[in-house]
Design a protein around this motif. Structure first.
Motif, short mmCIF file in Angstrom:
data_model
loop_
_atom_site.label_atom_id
_atom_site.label_comp_id
_atom_site.label_asym_id
_atom_site.label_seq_id
_atom_site.Cartn_x
_atom_site.Cartn_y
_atom_site.Cartn_z
N GLU A 186 -9.21 1.07 3.87
CA GLU A 186 -8.86 0.05 2.87
C GLU A 186 -8.21 -1.16 3.56
O GLU A 186 -8.49 -2.32 3.21
CB GLU A 186 -7.93 0.67 1.82
CG GLU A 186 -7.38 -0.27 0.77
CD GLU A 186 -8.42 -0.88 -0.18
OE1 GLU A 186 -9.63 -0.63 0.00
OE2 GLU A 186 -8.01 -1.62 -1.08
N ALA A 187 -7.38 -0.90 4.56
CA ALA A 187 -6.72 -2.00 5.28
C ALA A 187 -7.76 -2.82 6.06
O ALA A 187 -7.64 -4.04 6.17
CB ALA A 187 -5.64 -1.45 6.21
N GLU A 188 -8.79 -2.15 6.56
CA GLU A 188 -9.86 -2.88 7.26
C GLU A 188 -10.58 -3.83 6.31
O GLU A 188 -10.87 -4.98 6.64
CB GLU A 188 -10.88 -1.89 7.88
CG GLU A 188 -10.41 -1.37 9.23
CD GLU A 188 -11.22 -0.16 9.72
OE1 GLU A 188 -11.98 0.44 8.93
OE2 GLU A 188 -11.04 0.19 10.92
N ARG A 189 -10.82 -3.34 5.10
CA ARG A 189 -11.49 -4.17 4.08
C ARG A 189 -10.62 -5.39 3.75
O ARG A 189 -11.09 -6.53 3.71
CB ARG A 189 -11.71 -3.33 2.82
CG ARG A 189 -12.42 -4.07 1.70
CD ARG A 189 -12.59 -3.19 0.46
NE ARG A 189 -11.37 -3.07 -0.33
CZ ARG A 189 -11.01 -3.91 -1.29
NH1 ARG A 189 -11.77 -4.95 -1.58
NH2 ARG A 189 -9.89 -3.72 -1.96
N VAL A 190 -9.34 -5.13 3.57
CA VAL A 190 -8.39 -6.17 3.20
C VAL A 190 -8.28 -7.22 4.32
O VAL A 190 -8.26 -8.42 4.08
CB VAL A 190 -7.03 -5.50 2.88
CG1 VAL A 190 -5.88 -6.46 2.94
CG2 VAL A 190 -7.09 -4.79 1.53
N MET B 256 0.84 -1.21 0.00
CA MET B 256 0.00 0.00 0.00
C MET B 256 0.87 1.26 0.00
O MET B 256 1.92 1.30 0.65
CB MET B 256 -0.92 0.01 1.24
CG MET B 256 -1.80 -1.22 1.34
SD MET B 256 -2.97 -1.16 2.73
CE MET B 256 -4.30 -0.18 2.01
N PHE B 257 0.41 2.27 -0.72
CA PHE B 257 1.13 3.54 -0.84
C PHE B 257 0.43 4.59 0.01
O PHE B 257 -0.78 4.80 -0.14
CB PHE B 257 1.14 4.02 -2.30
CG PHE B 257 1.84 3.07 -3.23
CD1 PHE B 257 3.22 3.12 -3.37
CD2 PHE B 257 1.13 2.14 -3.97
CE1 PHE B 257 3.88 2.25 -4.23
CE2 PHE B 257 1.78 1.26 -4.84
CZ PHE B 257 3.17 1.31 -4.97
N VAL B 258 1.20 5.26 0.85
CA VAL B 258 0.58 6.24 1.74
C VAL B 258 1.16 7.63 1.53
O VAL B 258 2.36 7.80 1.32
CB VAL B 258 0.68 5.78 3.23
CG1 VAL B 258 2.11 5.55 3.65
CG2 VAL B 258 0.00 6.75 4.16
N VAL B 259 0.24 8.62 1.54
CA VAL B 259 0.62 10.03 1.39
C VAL B 259 0.11 10.83 2.60
O VAL B 259 -0.77 10.38 3.33
CB VAL B 259 0.03 10.66 0.10
CG1 VAL B 259 0.66 10.08 -1.14
CG2 VAL B 259 -1.49 10.52 0.04
N ILE C 140 2.26 -4.24 3.42
CA ILE C 140 3.58 -3.62 3.43
C ILE C 140 3.42 -2.20 2.94
O ILE C 140 2.76 -1.95 1.93
CB ILE C 140 4.63 -4.43 2.63
CG1 ILE C 140 6.00 -3.75 2.70
CG2 ILE C 140 4.22 -4.64 1.17
CD1 ILE C 140 7.16 -4.65 2.29
N LEU C 141 3.98 -1.26 3.69
CA LEU C 141 3.75 0.16 3.43
C LEU C 141 4.91 0.83 2.71
O LEU C 141 6.09 0.60 3.03
CB LEU C 141 3.56 0.91 4.75
CG LEU C 141 2.36 0.55 5.60
CD1 LEU C 141 2.31 1.48 6.82
CD2 LEU C 141 1.06 0.64 4.81
N ARG D 177 -2.75 5.90 -4.20
CA ARG D 177 -1.98 6.55 -3.14
C ARG D 177 -3.02 7.05 -2.15
O ARG D 177 -3.91 7.82 -2.53
CB ARG D 177 -1.20 7.75 -3.68
CG ARG D 177 -0.17 7.40 -4.71
CD ARG D 177 0.70 8.65 -4.95
NE ARG D 177 1.46 8.55 -6.17
CZ ARG D 177 1.04 9.03 -7.34
NH1 ARG D 177 -0.09 9.67 -7.45
NH2 ARG D 177 1.80 8.89 -8.41
N LEU D 178 -2.90 6.62 -0.89
CA LEU D 178 -3.96 6.91 0.08
C LEU D 178 -3.45 7.74 1.24
O LEU D 178 -2.36 7.49 1.77
CB LEU D 178 -4.51 5.59 0.64
CG LEU D 178 -5.08 4.58 -0.37
CD1 LEU D 178 -5.34 3.24 0.31
CD2 LEU D 178 -6.35 5.11 -1.01
N SER D 179 -4.26 8.72 1.66
CA SER D 179 -3.95 9.37 2.92
C SER D 179 -4.37 8.42 4.04
O SER D 179 -5.13 7.46 3.81
CB SER D 179 -4.68 10.72 3.03
OG SER D 179 -6.05 10.56 2.76
N THR D 180 -3.88 8.69 5.25
CA THR D 180 -4.02 7.71 6.33
C THR D 180 -5.47 7.29 6.60
O THR D 180 -5.74 6.12 6.86
CB THR D 180 -3.39 8.28 7.62
OG1 THR D 180 -2.03 8.60 7.30
CG2 THR D 180 -3.37 7.28 8.74
#
Ligand code: PBG
Length: 326
Positions: A63-67, A34-37, A76-77, A54-57
């Motif tokens: 999205e991580a909850e869904r996954v 996952m890509f974080v901005v 992996i971030l 690219r996701l803000s926190t």
């Protein structure tokens, strides 16, 4: 001998085929990159990687909850900072983009395994994986910064660190530093056999880490070599790696298979951005059945000997696996 033996007997019926299948994929095999901005309410699709953002926190957590609900245990971030400089200093800032994301993920989803990629290339203004002096990446000073970076990730709550820079001695240095701070139980997943590959193109676009000059051949492995991967694996194991990785996956299945044969550690394989983009592009054109090819590729990676598969396909594949388990 035929006609006593007929190989087709076990191929005739779907449930029997499932009973005798030798390789089984499971959602728990996957690690989702996952890509974080920085910022809030940001969700920018990466043009060459449809479905990857690219996701803000705030979005990252959702999205991580869904996954996680799909049965995937780990992410992996990768961080995309606001400021890049010569030394990649935003990469080892306790308040950096990844460090903040780790804290948020661990707060909201405590049982999600949060792994961090440790490398300077997303944070340097020249896009290289380390400090550059006279046009070369200098090894030992870079290892010091990578070690600092790994510590900031673990202090923020990361469950595992994954150095992807390919500097010599980084695994040992990170292990010692973690141990000194009492993080004796935090594993290191080493990008062990990471090849200098054309398959990273879309990732570099996503992370803004295209090298401003030169390439990564002075530290990443040369594609013709496989014995060298075994030497590198031996070195990483000696330095304290807990999981060793082969990357990319699809064009290096022989490397996965050989490393599996020679080492008893868990083996991870990184099915990289280019592998994802190729399938998505061909499927969009109607040239292949995207879902079918995706599952076939993931299965091949597992069959070749990988225990863990880092893949942008993880959620899609997990959804398909969930449908199949009836
Ligand atoms: C380096 C890193 C890269 C990838 C993972 N970690 C890029 C590179 O070495 O240039 C590539 C991943 C992918 O292509 O999906 N931080």
């Amino acid at each position: 001998m035929f006609p006593v033996t007929r190989m087709r007997r076990l191929r005739m019926k779907e449930p029997i085929r499932r009973m005798v299948e030798e390789t089984k994929l499971a959602a728990a095999d996957f690690i989702y990159p996952m890509f974080v901005v920085f910022g809030a309410d940001k969700k920018e699709e990466i043009p060459a990687m449809p479905g990857i953002f690219r996701l803000s926190t705030d979005h990252l957590v959702r999205e991580a909850e869904r996954v996680r609900r799909l049965g995937i245990k780990a992410v992996i971030l990768f961080g995309i900072p606001e400021i890049k400089d010569e030394m990649g200093s935003s990469g080892y800032d306790d308040d950096g983009v990844v460090q903040r994301a780790v804290r948020a993920l661990k707060e909201h989803i405590p049982d999600l395994v949060v792994i961090t990629d440790v490398c300077l290339c997303e944070y340097t203004n020249h896009g290289h994986c380390g400090i550059v002096a006279d046009g070369t990446i200098v090894n030992d000073p870079t290892v010091e910064l990578l070690t600092r970076m790994a510590l900031t990730h673990v202090r923020a709550g990361a469950d595992m660190v994954a150095p992807s820079d390919m500097m010599d001695g980084r695994v040992g240095s990170i292990r010692r530093a973690l141990d000194e701070e009492g993080f004796v139980d935090i594993p290191i997943m080493s990008y062990t056999a990471k090849y200098a590959s054309g398959f990273y193109g879309p990732f570099r676009e996503a992370a803004g880490s295209v090298p401003a000059f030169g390439d990564r051949r002075s530290h990443q492995m040369d594609p013709p070599n496989v014995r060298e991967a075994l030497r590198q694996a031996a070195a990483d194991v000696e330095e304290g790696a807990d999981i060793i990785m082969v990357k990319p996956a699809l064009a290096y299945l022989d490397v996965i298979s050989l490393v599996r044969d020679r080492f008893d550690l868990p083996i991870a394989a990184y099915s990289v951005s280019g592998e994802y983009s190729m399938v998505k592009a061909a499927a969009k054109n109607g040239w292949i059945d995207g879902e079918r090819v995706m599952m076939e590729i993931l299965l091949a990676i597992k069959r070749s000997g990988a225990d863990l598969i880092i893949s942008y396909f993880a959620p899609e594949a997990a959804e398909i696996l969930a449908r199949q388990t009836s």
